[in-house]
Design a protein around this motif. Structure first.
Motif, PDB file in Angstrom:
ATOM      1  N   THR A  29      -4.369  -7.253  -2.445  1.00 47.49           N
ATOM      2  CA  THR A  29      -3.506  -6.908  -3.582  1.00 47.49           C
ATOM      3  C   THR A  29      -2.966  -5.486  -3.436  1.00 47.49           C
ATOM      4  N   SER A  30      -1.905  -5.226  -4.177  1.00 48.88           N
ATOM      5  CA  SER A  30      -1.324  -3.875  -4.167  1.00 48.88           C
ATOM      6  C   SER A  30      -2.295  -2.861  -4.772  1.00 48.88           C
ATOM      7  N   GLU A  31      -3.126  -3.307  -5.702  1.00 49.05           N
ATOM      8  CA  GLU A  31      -4.107  -2.400  -6.298  1.00 49.05           C
ATOM      9  C   GLU A  31      -5.138  -1.975  -5.259  1.00 49.05           C
ATOM     10  N   GLN A  32      -5.599  -2.912  -4.437  1.00 52.83           N
ATOM     11  CA  GLN A  32      -6.571  -2.579  -3.395  1.00 52.83           C
ATOM     12  C   GLN A  32      -5.983  -1.574  -2.401  1.00 52.83           C
ATOM     13  N   ILE A  33      -4.781  -1.875  -1.933  1.00 53.66           N
ATOM     14  CA  ILE A  33      -4.138  -0.989  -0.962  1.00 53.66           C
ATOM     15  C   ILE A  33      -3.813   0.354  -1.604  1.00 53.66           C
ATOM     16  N   GLY A  34      -3.326   0.316  -2.834  1.00 55.38           N
ATOM     17  CA  GLY A  34      -2.977   1.549  -3.537  1.00 55.38           C
ATOM     18  C   GLY A  34      -4.152   2.506  -3.648  1.00 55.38           C
ATOM     19  N   LYS A  35      -5.349   1.968  -3.875  1.00 54.11           N
ATOM     20  CA  LYS A  35      -6.546   2.824  -3.947  1.00 54.11           C
ATOM     21  C   LYS A  35      -6.802   3.497  -2.609  1.00 54.11           C
ATOM     22  N   SER A  36      -6.654   2.746  -1.522  1.00 47.95           N
ATOM     23  CA  SER A  36      -6.903   3.308  -0.202  1.00 47.95           C
ATOM     24  C   SER A  36      -5.860   4.359   0.170  1.00 47.95           C
ATOM     25  N   VAL A  37      -4.608   4.071  -0.126  1.00 49.36           N
ATOM     26  CA  VAL A  37      -3.515   4.983   0.209  1.00 49.36           C
ATOM     27  C   VAL A  37      -3.425   6.135  -0.787  1.00 49.36           C
ATOM     28  N   ALA A  38      -4.032   5.956  -1.934  1.00 52.76           N
ATOM     29  CA  ALA A  38      -3.958   6.941  -3.036  1.00 52.76           C
ATOM     30  C   ALA A  38      -2.522   7.065  -3.536  1.00 52.76           C
ATOM     31  N   THR A  39      -1.937   5.906  -3.791  1.00 48.59           N
ATOM     32  CA  THR A  39      -0.581   5.883  -4.341  1.00 48.59           C
ATOM     33  C   THR A  39      -0.475   4.741  -5.343  1.00 48.59           C
ATOM     34  N   ASN A  40       0.572   4.759  -6.117  1.00 47.72           N
ATOM     35  CA  ASN A  40       0.793   3.766  -7.141  1.00 47.72           C
ATOM     36  C   ASN A  40       1.016   2.387  -6.503  1.00 47.72           C
ATOM     37  N   PRO A  41       0.404   1.343  -7.045  1.00 46.10           N
ATOM     38  CA  PRO A  41       0.613  -0.007  -6.512  1.00 46.10           C
ATOM     39  C   PRO A  41       2.075  -0.443  -6.477  1.00 46.10           C
ATOM     40  N   VAL A  42       2.911   0.147  -7.316  1.00 48.32           N
ATOM     41  CA  VAL A  42       4.344  -0.179  -7.291  1.00 48.32           C
ATOM     42  C   VAL A  42       4.959   0.233  -5.956  1.00 48.32           C
ATOM     43  N   VAL A  43       4.549   1.379  -5.439  1.00 48.05           N
ATOM     44  CA  VAL A  43       5.030   1.837  -4.136  1.00 48.05           C
ATOM     45  C   VAL A  43       4.621   0.832  -3.067  1.00 48.05           C
ATOM     46  N   ILE A  44       3.402   0.371  -3.140  1.00 48.34           N
ATOM     47  CA  ILE A  44       2.891  -0.598  -2.178  1.00 48.34           C
ATOM     48  C   ILE A  44       3.681  -1.907  -2.290  1.00 48.34           C
ATOM     49  N   ARG A  45       3.941  -2.366  -3.499  1.00 51.25           N
ATOM     50  CA  ARG A  45       4.688  -3.619  -3.675  1.00 51.25           C
ATOM     51  C   ARG A  45       6.085  -3.521  -3.060  1.00 51.25           C
ATOM     52  N   ARG A  46       6.734  -2.374  -3.222  1.00 47.86           N
ATOM     53  CA  ARG A  46       8.060  -2.195  -2.617  1.00 47.86           C
ATOM     54  C   ARG A  46       7.995  -2.297  -1.095  1.00 47.86           C
ATOM     55  N   LEU A  47       7.004  -1.623  -0.510  1.00 45.16           N
ATOM     56  CA  LEU A  47       6.851  -1.679   0.945  1.00 45.16           C
ATOM     57  C   LEU A  47       6.492  -3.088   1.411  1.00 45.16           C
ATOM     58  N   MET A  48       5.626  -3.751   0.658  1.00 41.07           N
ATOM     59  CA  MET A  48       5.222  -5.103   1.044  1.00 41.07           C
ATOM     60  C   MET A  48       6.393  -6.081   0.951  1.00 41.07           C
ATOM     61  N   SER A  49       7.291  -5.827   0.035  1.00 41.12           N
ATOM     62  CA  SER A  49       8.491  -6.647  -0.059  1.00 41.12           C
ATOM     63  C   SER A  49       9.296  -6.546   1.231  1.00 41.12           C
ATOM     64  N   GLU A  50       9.420  -5.336   1.749  1.00 37.39           N
ATOM     65  CA  GLU A  50      10.135  -5.133   3.007  1.00 37.39           C
ATOM     66  C   GLU A  50       9.394  -5.788   4.171  1.00 37.39           C
ATOM     67  N   MET A  51       8.060  -5.708   4.163  1.00 42.60           N
ATOM     68  CA  MET A  51       7.273  -6.323   5.225  1.00 42.60           C
ATOM     69  C   MET A  51       7.398  -7.856   5.183  1.00 42.60           C
ATOM     70  N   ALA A  52       7.436  -8.404   3.980  1.00 40.08           N
ATOM     71  CA  ALA A  52       7.559  -9.860   3.824  1.00 40.08           C
ATOM     72  C   ALA A  52       8.929 -10.346   4.295  1.00 40.08           C
ATOM     73  N   LYS A  53       9.980  -9.613   3.951  1.00 41.13           N
ATOM     74  CA  LYS A  53      11.335  -9.999   4.376  1.00 41.13           C
ATOM     75  C   LYS A  53      11.449 -10.022   5.890  1.00 41.13           C
ATOM     76  N   SER A  54      10.719  -9.160   6.554  1.00 40.48           N
ATOM     77  CA  SER A  54      10.772  -9.083   8.015  1.00 40.48           C
ATOM     78  C   SER A  54       9.837 -10.078   8.689  1.00 40.48           C
ATOM     79  N   GLY A  55       9.020 -10.769   7.893  1.00 37.45           N
ATOM     80  CA  GLY A  55       8.104 -11.760   8.461  1.00 37.45           C
ATOM     81  C   GLY A  55       6.792 -11.200   8.971  1.00 37.45           C
ATOM     82  N   LEU A  56       6.485  -9.943   8.646  1.00 40.48           N
ATOM     83  CA  LEU A  56       5.221  -9.367   9.096  1.00 40.48           C
ATOM     84  C   LEU A  56       4.046  -9.808   8.226  1.00 40.48           C
ATOM     85  N   ILE A  57       4.319 -10.113   6.967  1.00 42.17           N
ATOM     86  CA  ILE A  57       3.258 -10.564   6.069  1.00 42.17           C
ATOM     87  C   ILE A  57       3.720 -11.805   5.320  1.00 42.17           C
TER      88      ILE A  57
END
Length: 145
Positions: A29-57
């Motif tokens: 989840t974005s919350e899990q990653i956000g804790k590790s990165v020490a950033t807001n889960p919204v930032v993670i969701r935006r990046l994951m959206s880009e990763m999903a569009k590219s087929g990496l996740i």
């Protein structure tokens, strides 16, 4: 100017996902990653959206929602991640046409263009030669995990 940290954050997130999957986790989840990165889960969701569009996740919605890697960490390079983020050249020439009356202005673009091309090629080669699995291995080695 400050350096762009999107590649670092995205690589951190994907390495965390790879470790989570190695330890038996199905989706991250974005919350899990956000804790590790020490950033807001919204930032993670935006990046994951880009990763999903590219087929990496891959994305799962609903109960147990989250992301998982679409390919093995050995099959994802830092260049793949950088491209998913919209890779840009490291350096750019100035936007305005230089003065034709100045000898430096007339020659600066032709002088710098091949230099910048070599820099971009070196970056591409280095990132393409480094896999997510390498980053995860080195990260765990440095952290003593």
């Amino acid at each position: 100017m400050s350096a762009n940290s999107k590649l670092t954050i995205a690589t951190h997130a994907l390495a965390w996902m790879a470790l989570n999957e190695r330890m038996g986790g199905k989706f991250t989840t974005s919350e899990q990653i956000g804790k590790s990165v020490a950033t807001n889960p919204v930032v993670i969701r935006r990046l994951m959206s880009e990763m999903a569009k590219s087929g990496l996740i891959e994305t799962q919605r609903g109960p147990g929602a989250g992301w998982r890697l679409a390919r093995a960490p050995e099959d994802i390079t830092l260049w793949d991640i950088n491209e998913a983020l919209g890779a840009e050249a490291a350096f750019a020439l100035h936007r305005n046409e230089p003065s034709e009356s100045c000898p430096v202005a007339r020659g600066i673009r032709p002088a710098l263009t091949p230099v910048y091309a070599r820099v971009d090629d070196a970056i591409r080669r280095e990132l393409a030669g480094t896999h997510l699995a390498d980053v995860l291995r080195d990260t765990l080695t440095v952290s003593g995990a």
